[in-house]
Enzyme design. Structure first.
Site, short mmCIF file in Angstrom:
data_model
loop_
_atom_site.label_atom_id
_atom_site.label_comp_id
_atom_site.label_asym_id
_atom_site.label_seq_id
_atom_site.Cartn_x
_atom_site.Cartn_y
_atom_site.Cartn_z
N LYS A 99 0.86 -1.37 -0.04
CA LYS A 99 0.12 0.05 0.14
C LYS A 99 0.95 1.39 0.09
O LYS A 99 1.85 1.52 0.84
CB LYS A 99 -0.89 -0.16 1.23
CG LYS A 99 -2.13 1.17 1.20
CD LYS A 99 -3.02 0.62 2.22
CE LYS A 99 -4.21 1.60 2.37
NZ LYS A 99 -5.30 1.32 3.52
N ARG B 131 0.70 -5.14 3.48
CA ARG B 131 -0.44 -5.99 4.07
C ARG B 131 -0.49 -7.33 3.57
O ARG B 131 -0.41 -7.75 2.39
CB ARG B 131 -1.87 -5.04 3.55
CG ARG B 131 -2.98 -5.75 4.31
CD ARG B 131 -4.12 -4.65 4.01
NE ARG B 131 -4.58 -4.48 2.65
CZ ARG B 131 -5.36 -3.68 2.10
NH1 ARG B 131 -5.97 -2.52 2.81
NH2 ARG B 131 -5.60 -3.60 0.87
N ASP C 60 -16.56 -1.93 -2.07
CA ASP C 60 -15.22 -1.98 -2.34
C ASP C 60 -14.62 -2.24 -1.07
O ASP C 60 -13.03 -2.61 -1.33
CB ASP C 60 -14.88 -0.96 -3.07
CG ASP C 60 -14.82 0.18 -2.36
OD1 ASP C 60 -15.95 0.86 -2.26
OD2 ASP C 60 -13.88 0.97 -2.25
#
Length: 480
Positions: A105, A168, A243
């Site tokens: 990320k 992550r 989402d």
């Protein structure tokens, strides 16, 4: 690492291959060595964790990719979305032979960045890093993170902030919004995509009489269990868009989250949530709404002559949500209270306790610990309406009479965390980290590793209570 690359086998219209763009002056933030070991990282992988977690090192076994998906955001159709600042950089097998995604990320611009800059900032990275760690330790299915890095590169938000990256880990990055994107833009991919989702994440459904309905039911039930666990530990996700929910029922993309302190079910923990859509008390109904929206995207899988019946069957699948949620929430609440879940009055008694916490604005986590420790006088002394508390306590003690109290007390100890990640705790860690001091991140990481065990050697007084009522709350938004 033991690679098990699956997502790249899908139709290439579902993703875009590209490499991460490292930040300038990348340097170590914090490393989750226990998770790296669970993910079967070799000694050389672990030695290179800063390079991996900052996008400087990728793997020949997996070409990084950004996923495309769509979604409803705050109840409104938002059109095409996608990984606007994240890349799937590997899929690997952990020690339990489960396939785990590694998702970087803050890795730079992608074709799906829209108006974003492809970056993440240190404050949001630390919040996600600590919260994923906390949720996993609390027993809530959630993404986690192997580590994060900071940098010398500034990133513009309301002010210029320090850029950072987070690696992550999650059992799944396939979101409800993937199905929305396919139906809207590439409907011919729906059948194959759904089949792969079942094969990868719900293989037991392949033997069902109607695998798609079995798959839908499993997704619904797992999501209901996840939200029940959120409610029990006082976790508010903050942005439950379609989402941001995945098909495996594990917590994902919690940016403006909060662990509730004073018990206010209508607390808005995300100040970007102008209409209070995603408050703590709304989470079960919002989960139900998101799943209903998702089920509509499965309808095209039916043969034309069976479509009406298939709609009815999907509606029956959704009926599992409320029953599953209530089963797990009521059982979990009874365990938190030290009450027998089979007793006809246990749930009403628990609701009376929650009403006291709400009306008296008492700390959610701390009040359950007091109840567990039988600190009834201390609880009563914090109440203005002592008659209300006395009536509750009479009912509570009556229900527990002639029960296996030792067993009930043991359940309480397993159900009530001593520690949650309060916003002011995370904020202190962030402020120190912005000065290149990660000692508070490390302390909280260790404290939250065993949230059900008292750790007097690590805890600080402010870990146990909310800020005074006259101290402004730490405000969190979708800006990250």
């Amino acid at each position: 690492m033991h690679f098990n690359s699956r997502y790249p086998s899908l139709n290439p219209r579902l993703f875009h291959h590209q490499s991460p763009v490292p930040l300038k002056g990348a340097k170590a933030g914090h490393f989750n060595a226990a998770l790296a070991d669970q993910l079967q990282w070799s000694a050389s992988d672990q030695a290179a964790w800063v390079e991996i977690c900052s996008g400087q090192k990728t793997f020949t076994e997996f070409e990084p990719l950004a996923m495309v998906y769509a979604g409803h955001q705050f109840g409104q159709w938002a059109g095409q979305l996608g990984d606007g600042r994240g890349l799937l950089i590997a899929q690997i097998l952990d020690r339990d032979h489960q396939t785990i995604d590694l998702h970087l990320k803050g890795a730079g611009l992608t074709p799906y960045s829209r108006m974003g800059d492809g970056r993440a900032v240190l404050r949001s990275v630390i919040r996600e890093y600590l919260a994923g760690h906390a949720l996993n330790a609390l027993g809530v299915a959630s993404s986690n993170a192997v580590g994060f890095t900071t940098s010398t590169q500034g990133v513009q938000r309301e002010t210029v902030e320090m850029g950072a990256m987070l690696l992550r880990s999650s059992d799944c990055h396939i979101r409800l919004g993937h199905f929305e994107w396919i139906n809207q833009y590439q409907p011919e991919l729906l059948a194959e995509f759904t089949q792969k989702c079942i094969e990868w994440h719900y293989p037991e459904c392949l033997d069902a009489e109607q695998p798609i309905l079995a798959f839908a039911t499993q997704v619904i039930q797992r999501t209901a269990v996840m939200i029940a666990k959120w409610q029990l530990v006082g976790f508010a996700h903050g942005v439950m868009n379609t989402d941001n929910l995945n098909i495996s029922g594990s917590t994902l993309d919690f940016g403006p989250y909060g662990f509730m302190e004073r018990f206010r079910p209508n607390w808005i923990n995300n100040h970007s949530d102008y209409n209070a859509r995603y408050t703590y008390q709304q989470q079960p109904s919002m989960g139900h709404w998101d799943l209903w929206t998702w089920l509509n995207n499965l309808i095209p899988l039916a043969k034309p002559e069976q479509k009406e019946q298939f709609k009815q069957d999907l509606a029956q699948c959704l009926e599992h949500f409320e029953a599953t949620f209530l089963e797990h929430y009521q059982l979990g609440l009874s365990q938190k209270m030290g009450l027998p879940h089979f007793h006809k009055d246990s749930f009403n008694c628990a609701m009376a306790f929650l009403h006291i916490l709400q009306s008296e604005q008492l700390d959610y986590t701390g009040s359950f610990i007091r109840l567990q420790n039988q600190a009834y006088t201390a609880l009563r002394d914090d109440c203005l309406d002592t008659r209300q508390f006395d009536a509750f306590l009479t009912q509570y003690q009556t229900i527990r009479e002639n029960q296996a109290v030792d067993v009930l007390d043991a359940e309480m100890r397993l159900a009530n965390p001593q520690y949650i990640l309060r916003n002011h705790m995370a904020q202190k860690a962030i402020e120190l980290a912005q000065q290149d001091d990660f000692s508070e991140v490390e302390r909280l990481f260790q404290l939250l590793s065993q949230p059900y065990r008292k750790q007097t050697e690590l805890e600080q007084a402010e870990d146990l209570v909310p800020p005074p009522s006259d101290v402004p709350e730490v405000m969190v938004s979708c800006s990250s």
